[in-house]
Write an enzyme that holds these catalytic residues in place. Structure first.
Site, PDB file in Angstrom:
ATOM      1  N   LYS A  85       1.732 -14.992  56.090  1.00  0.00           N
ATOM      2  CA  LYS A  85       3.145 -15.334  56.244  1.00  0.00           C
ATOM      3  C   LYS A  85       3.379 -16.322  57.385  1.00  0.00           C
ATOM      4  O   LYS A  85       4.437 -16.938  57.472  1.00  0.00           O
ATOM      5  CB  LYS A  85       3.968 -14.076  56.545  1.00  0.00           C
ATOM      6  CG  LYS A  85       4.170 -13.095  55.407  1.00  0.00           C
ATOM      7  CD  LYS A  85       5.116 -11.987  55.850  1.00  0.00           C
ATOM      8  CE  LYS A  85       5.426 -10.999  54.741  1.00  0.00           C
ATOM      9  NZ  LYS A  85       4.303 -10.105  54.470  1.00  0.00           N
ATOM     10  N   HIS A 238       2.130   0.574  55.440  1.00  0.00           N
ATOM     11  CA  HIS A 238       3.408   0.376  56.131  1.00  0.00           C
ATOM     12  C   HIS A 238       4.284   1.590  55.810  1.00  0.00           C
ATOM     13  O   HIS A 238       4.625   1.812  54.646  1.00  0.00           O
ATOM     14  CB  HIS A 238       4.100  -0.889  55.636  1.00  0.00           C
ATOM     15  CG  HIS A 238       3.503  -2.166  56.137  1.00  0.00           C
ATOM     16  ND1 HIS A 238       2.210  -2.549  55.869  1.00  0.00           N
ATOM     17  CD2 HIS A 238       4.037  -3.163  56.888  1.00  0.00           C
ATOM     18  CE1 HIS A 238       1.976  -3.724  56.427  1.00  0.00           C
ATOM     19  NE2 HIS A 238       3.068  -4.123  57.054  1.00  0.00           N
ATOM     20  N   GLU A 241       9.267   2.083  57.946  1.00  0.00           N
ATOM     21  CA  GLU A 241       9.773   0.980  58.761  1.00  0.00           C
ATOM     22  C   GLU A 241      11.261   0.846  58.471  1.00  0.00           C
ATOM     23  O   GLU A 241      11.695   0.020  57.677  1.00  0.00           O
ATOM     24  CB  GLU A 241       9.032  -0.316  58.450  1.00  0.00           C
ATOM     25  CG  GLU A 241       9.411  -1.458  59.369  1.00  0.00           C
ATOM     26  CD  GLU A 241       8.750  -2.767  59.012  1.00  0.00           C
ATOM     27  OE1 GLU A 241       9.010  -3.757  59.722  1.00  0.00           O
ATOM     28  OE2 GLU A 241       7.980  -2.815  58.040  1.00  0.00           O
TER      29      GLU A 241
END
Length: 444
Positions: A85, A238, A241
């Site tokens: 990214k 992840h 979050e």
């Protein structure tokens, strides 16, 4: 050639004398100095490796310079970032500055621009920057919704080989959890296995922010664990979050790991919603993570940037980080990492783990005392990644940072732009790649 404040001797055998190193990272019998968090040492380098660590004043002056109590650190380790990214902000900013805006902006850019050459050049720019900053190992998450996995993982394999010996590079997939209930999820697991990666996902279904606890969460978690176990893969997830206290996936990840008798390593990143739970639920979750052998990485700079942001004229009310002190106190391995860099999830950053640690100290109150928190950016993420980095010991490769700062106070107060970075005992060029190298990728 370099902004470093000193040049070490060019001979294959030399000493760095009168240094101060974090005691928790020094694996040698040296006395305590006036500051019991730092050990006064001399360090002998021989043909690229640390040959000896002695009390300061031990090694003869003719072997090398007196560095006047300069701080010494091992190479830094970033166990959670997103090199694919990186640096797209100039062409794809996040207009809202929050997670939903970041996800939508990234999706637009990925669909339009992420061909192999674009990904390769931006990832390599990030690697070159991290290398100049003294980072020795990185685990990057790679956006993996089809068709991107088939583009980015071959680029990762190429860069892993090209950068071997400079930056040890690992990869993990990142995709919505629910795709693992489909054929696409099985195919992704195969791509990860072929690439020697880690299987990763976001523990929610659909687009960001989505339902924090989707109805198929448990079934999808079971499938992720099964796919990983079948292929002998570790997991890097992840998790939670979110600013939503209904987000309680971490404890279910832990329970699934135990129920599946999962033998691999599990790293869970972010876990910010846990800080919004009751003390009782926090204790229950940490206990479950300990039973499951789960490691935790906090991404403090990015989560502070994204979370509790408002489009109104309102000041954020919380720090957006997880309960790292409580986790560490109860025996979990905890790390901090850089996460995003100049992309819609974080407009700033420079792949600098020393800066990440410095900011983490202030954001997470890792001070008064500093104790052994430096491990969270060196030894602990190295152990989580299974790499031989992050400590100072005889026999280790001499991948080192020498700072002009003589104490934690000086290190934390002033950015160490003039650090000397040694790789295998040789000072490297610490000039950073120019952003102009990416200008053609930023044009429409």
């Amino acid at each position: 050639m370099t902004h470093a404040f000193f040049q070490p001797p060019s001979t294959p055998r030399f000493a760095l004398r009168n240094l101060r190193a974090p005691r928790c990272l020094v694996q040698a019998d040296v006395p305590t100095g006036a500051d019991d968090e730092l050990a006064p040492i001399d360090l002998l380098v021989d043909h690229g490796r640390i040959a000896a660590i002695e009390p300061a004043g031990t090694l003869p002056a003719e072997l090398g310079p007196d560095l006047d109590a300069s701080m010494l650190l091992p190479g830094m380790v970033d166990c959670h970032t997103h090199l694919d990214k990186g640096h797209i902000w100039p062409r794809q900013a996040n207009p809202t500055g929050d997670g939903a805006g970041a996800s939508m902006a990234t999706q637009r850019d990925r669909n339009a621009r992420w061909h192999a050459e674009d990904v390769r050049r931006r990832m390599e720019f990030g690697l070159a920057t991290a290398y100049a900053k003294g980072v020795v190992a990185i685990r990057t998450h790679l956006d993996s919704l089809a068709p991107q996995a088939a583009i980015s993982f071959p680029v990762f394999r190429e860069l892993r080989e090209r950068w071997a010996g400079r930056v040890e590079l690992q990869a993990s997939s990142i995709a919505p959890l629910d795709i693992f209930l489909t054929e696409e999820g099985r195919q992704l697991a195969d791509i990860v296995a072929e690439s020697g990666g880690r299987l990763g996902c976001v523990t929610r279904s659909g687009a960001y922010p989505g339902d924090p606890m989707p109805p198929d969460l448990d079934a999808a978690l079971v499938r992720v664990f099964e796919l990983a176990a079948e292929r002998g893969l570790d997991l890097d997830l992840h998790v939670d979050e979110s600013t939503d206290p209904r987000s309680r996936a971490l404890i279910r990840v832990a329970h699934t790991a135990v129920a599946q008798d999962f033998a691999g390593r599990i790293l869970c990143g972010h876990c910010t919603a846990l800080a919004l739970q009751t003390d009782e639920f926090i204790e229950e979750t940490i206990a479950a993570c300990k039973d499951a052998g789960i490691d935790i990485v906090s991404l403090p700079t990015v989560n502070m940037y994204l979370q509790d942001r408002s489009q109104e004229a309102r000041t954020p009310r919380w720090r957006g980080v997880t309960v790292l002190h409580e986790m560490k106190a109860r025996g979990l391995r905890v790390a901090v990492a850089g996460d995003n860099c100049r992309d819609p999830f974080y407009a700033y950053g420079d792949h600098d783990m020393l800066d990440t640690f410095t900011q983490a100290v202030k954001i997470l109150h890792l001070d008064h005392p500093l104790s052994d928190w430096i491990r969270a950016a060196t030894e602990t993420p190295a152990a989580i990644m299974g790499t031989a980095h992050g400590v100072l010991k005889a026999g280790a490769v001499a991948d080192l940072l020498v700072l002009k700062a003589r104490s934690y106070s000086e290190m934390l107060a002033r950015t160490q732009f003039d650090r000397t970075v040694l790789r295998a005992g040789r000072a490297i060029d610490t000039r950073l790649p120019d952003y102009r190298l990416l200008d053609d990728l930023m044009r429409a």
